[in-house]
Design an enzyme around this catalytic site. Structure first.
Site, PDB file in Angstrom:
ATOM      1  CB  SER A  53      -0.809  -0.318   1.171  1.00  0.00           C
ATOM      2  OG  SER A  53      -2.202   0.804   1.016  1.00  0.00           O
ATOM      3  CG  ASP A 214      -4.281  -1.506   0.364  1.00  0.00           C
ATOM      4  OD1 ASP A 214      -3.704  -2.232   1.048  1.00  0.00           O
ATOM      5  OD2 ASP A 214      -4.423  -0.321   0.444  1.00  0.00           O
TER       6      ASP A 214
END
Length: 381
Positions: A53, A214
């Site tokens: 991320s 993500d």
């Protein structure tokens, strides 16, 4: 001369940077404290760099300047200290609500049409920013010059439900385990955009034939990529904040949508890491007991050091809530987030320099307090 020729006998040390949206500014502060304790021309003290991320973006930024720790930290600190929300996602009224209404209109269209990925926010500005500040071709050069062994970026595949670690390395072999795999590939901006696409908040990203989001979503084993890439030690900078004490006589309220959303993000970004560290601790005890009996085993001991924030980011986000653009505050209000709301959501989305500078300073102070322990772990003389 690269570092490899100078440090043949030292263990392979990996850096692992977790996800957390705007909270990843904290990682910069910890790295800054470490950099200030090193020689001005010293390279990164990590042979392997892994990120997920927002941590993936920090990881690749460091890898681009692996030959000089001071320069690498200064580069990423400059961006984080001068952040505005508009550098990450559209935060004006037109951009915010056009994106929302566009998603609503597309929901009435045929599912057979190839719609663009739906999301709460449009993060096209982040792609432009990364293209301007990152020269990812430098990663390959630093690997060939022996300043790095490997760099990985983890993303979640929406098609297969796997956690995929895209990596560049000199000689690491791809791996495949239950619900996770490593794929050798030249890292691009698409990989960073995919890894940082917070579910529902930012749109998924197509890489080759699949869509990814993500990296924290399906990441059952955050420690897997650095271990497969050859790490003997893993230095982890997390963003799992301390929980505030519950007041005496506190009566819990029914959790609203905003509280639930914040809770889900907290779980995605921190819970699996703690579970994986516990599992690794059990494996290390097994390895130690086997070694005592002088038996052979395919397992090896992996040492870890985790640094987490000493202060609560949610409280800081509440203090600085009015710094967020008006359009974002109005949108958050639609799902029940106000300045006084007990929700983690604003701390993930507050890409404003007043907030990121506070987090960098907290990370810096935490890094200074733990500096002797960090330097001993990294075997820095």
């Amino acid at each position: 001369m690269g570092r490899k020729q100078q440090n043949q006998d030292k263990p392979n040390v990996a850096l692992l940077l977790t996800g957390g949206g705007a909270r990843a500014a904290y990682q910069v502060g910890v790295l800054k404290a470490l950099a200030h304790s090193m020689a001005r021309t010293a390279p990164l003290p990590f042979q392997i760099i892994n990120g997920t991320s927002a941590g993936a973006i920090n990881s690749c930024a460091l890898a681009c300047y692996a030959s000089c720790m001071h320069l690498a930290v200064r580069k990423i600190e400059w961006v984080w200290k001068n952040f505005h929300t508009s550098m990450v996602y559209r935060s004006d009224f037109v951009g915010v609500y056009r994106n929302i209404f566009g998603n609503m209109l597309r929901s009435f269209q045929s599912e057979h049409l190839n719609h663009p990925p739906a999301s709460l926010l449009d993060n096209a500005p982040l792609r432009r920013l990364l293209s301007e500040v990152l020269d990812l071709a430098r990663i390959d050069r630093n690997i060939h010059r022996n300043f790095l062994d490997a760099v990985s970026v983890t993303a979640s595949c929406y098609s297969t439900g796997e956690s995929v670690a895209f990596y560049q390395a000199r000689d690491a072999e791809p791996w495949k385990r239950a619900r996770r795999r490593g794929q050798h590939m030249q890292l691009t901006i698409d990989h960073l955009m995919a890894s940082s696409a917070i579910p529902l908040v930012f749109p998924s990203v197509r890489v080759k034939h699949h869509y990814y989001g993500d990296g924290s979503i399906h990441q059952l084993s955050p420690l897997s990529p650095p271990i497969h890439l050859g790490a003997d030690k893993i230095f982890i900078i997390g963003v799992d904040q301390p929980k505030p004490d519950t007041p005496v006589g506190y009566e819990p309220h029914f959790p609203g949508m905003s509280a639930v959303a914040g809770h889900l993000l907290d779980s995605i970004f921190s819970d699996t890491l703690q579970s994986d560290l516990e599992r690794l601790s059990r494996i290390n005890r097994t390895v130690d007991s086997v070694c005592e009996e002088e038996s052979k085993t395919e397992l090896k001991r992996i040492d870890t050091l985790l640094v987490n924030p000493s202060e609560n980011f949610n409280q800081i986000a509440q203090e600085l809530y009015d710094d967020m653009p008006l359009a974002i505050r109005s949108m958050l209000r639609l799902i029940g987030v106000k300045k006084t709301t007990d929700s983690s959501l604003p701390s993930y989305l507050m890409f404003e320099k007043a907030f990121t500078q506070r987090l960098i300073e907290i990370g810096y102070q935490d890094g200074l307090r733990k500096l002797p322990e960090i330097r001993a772990f990294l075997e820095l003389n």
